[in-house]
Scaffold this motif. Structure first.
Motif, short mmCIF file in Angstrom:
data_model
loop_
_atom_site.label_atom_id
_atom_site.label_comp_id
_atom_site.label_asym_id
_atom_site.label_seq_id
_atom_site.Cartn_x
_atom_site.Cartn_y
_atom_site.Cartn_z
N UNK A 53 0.86 -1.18 0.00
CA UNK A 53 0.00 0.00 0.00
C UNK A 53 0.90 1.23 0.00
N UNK A 54 0.44 2.28 -0.69
CA UNK A 54 1.22 3.52 -0.76
C UNK A 54 0.27 4.70 -0.60
N UNK A 55 0.80 5.78 -0.05
CA UNK A 55 0.05 7.01 0.01
C UNK A 55 1.03 8.18 0.04
N UNK A 56 0.57 9.33 -0.44
CA UNK A 56 1.35 10.56 -0.41
C UNK A 56 0.43 11.63 0.16
N UNK A 57 0.92 12.32 1.21
CA UNK A 57 0.11 13.32 1.90
C UNK A 57 0.95 14.59 2.05
N UNK A 58 0.34 15.74 1.85
CA UNK A 58 1.03 17.01 2.08
C UNK A 58 1.58 17.01 3.51
N UNK A 59 2.83 17.41 3.67
CA UNK A 59 3.48 17.34 4.98
C UNK A 59 2.70 18.09 6.06
N UNK A 60 2.07 19.17 5.70
CA UNK A 60 1.29 19.93 6.67
C UNK A 60 0.07 19.19 7.19
N UNK A 61 -0.32 18.11 6.51
CA UNK A 61 -1.49 17.32 6.90
C UNK A 61 -1.11 15.88 7.23
N UNK A 62 0.17 15.63 7.46
CA UNK A 62 0.65 14.26 7.60
C UNK A 62 0.86 13.79 9.04
N UNK A 63 0.11 14.35 9.97
CA UNK A 63 0.28 13.87 11.34
C UNK A 63 -0.37 12.51 11.54
N UNK A 64 -1.36 12.20 10.74
CA UNK A 64 -2.01 10.88 10.79
C UNK A 64 -2.20 10.38 9.37
N UNK A 65 -1.69 9.18 9.11
CA UNK A 65 -1.85 8.53 7.81
C UNK A 65 -2.68 7.28 8.00
N UNK A 66 -3.46 6.91 6.98
CA UNK A 66 -4.30 5.73 7.09
C UNK A 66 -4.17 4.86 5.83
#
Length: 138
Positions: A53-66
């Motif tokens: 599984x992979x995901x990319x999230x803007x660092x400013x919104x990356x406190x929680x990944x799912x």
């Protein structure tokens, strides 16, 4: 012929949710790239990993990944704080990471990324939570 409601036609999700709390991000610049794989040969980059599984999230919104609908099994998780969003882990002199990284189990880093076994976590049928601390060498 009557159409069935869309909710009845869609497949029910299977698997569980893996929640990753990201700590120690040094800035909101760029993105956080996360991958979770069962393929030990593809860890930590997870490129072309069919069992992952992979995901990319803007660092400013990356406190929680799912990661949703994760099938049970043994996985290793790798994070990269790609501060310039160029899609790769930048290095100084081809060796020392210029950007942040983190691994499941806070796996040790010795002259390179940790082994799959050191970062391995077991995902069962219930939701799983993992805290990953970002590390920066420079």
């Amino acid at each position: 012929m009557l159409a069935a409601p869309a909710a009845q036609l869609s497949a029910r999700p299977s698997g569980t949710q893996v929640v990753i709390e990201v700590t120690n991000l040094r800035s909101a610049d760029g993105v956080v790239r996360a991958c979770m794989t069962r393929d030990s040969a593809r860890f930590p980059r997870c490129q072309d990993a069919a069992q992952g599984y992979r995901t990319v999230v803007a660092a400013g919104h990356a406190t929680t990944l799912r990661f949703n609908n994760v099938q049970p099994g043994t996985y290793a998780i790798a994070l990269l704080h790609d501060e310039n969003d160029n899609g790769k882990a930048d290095r100084v002199l081809g060796m020392m990471p210029r950007e942040g990284f983190g691994f499941s189990n806070d796996a040790p880093v010795n002259m390179g990324p940790p082994s799959f076994g050191d970062a391995a976590v077991r995902v069962g049928s219930g939701a799983m939570h993992q805290t990953i601390r970002m590390r920066y060498m420079l």
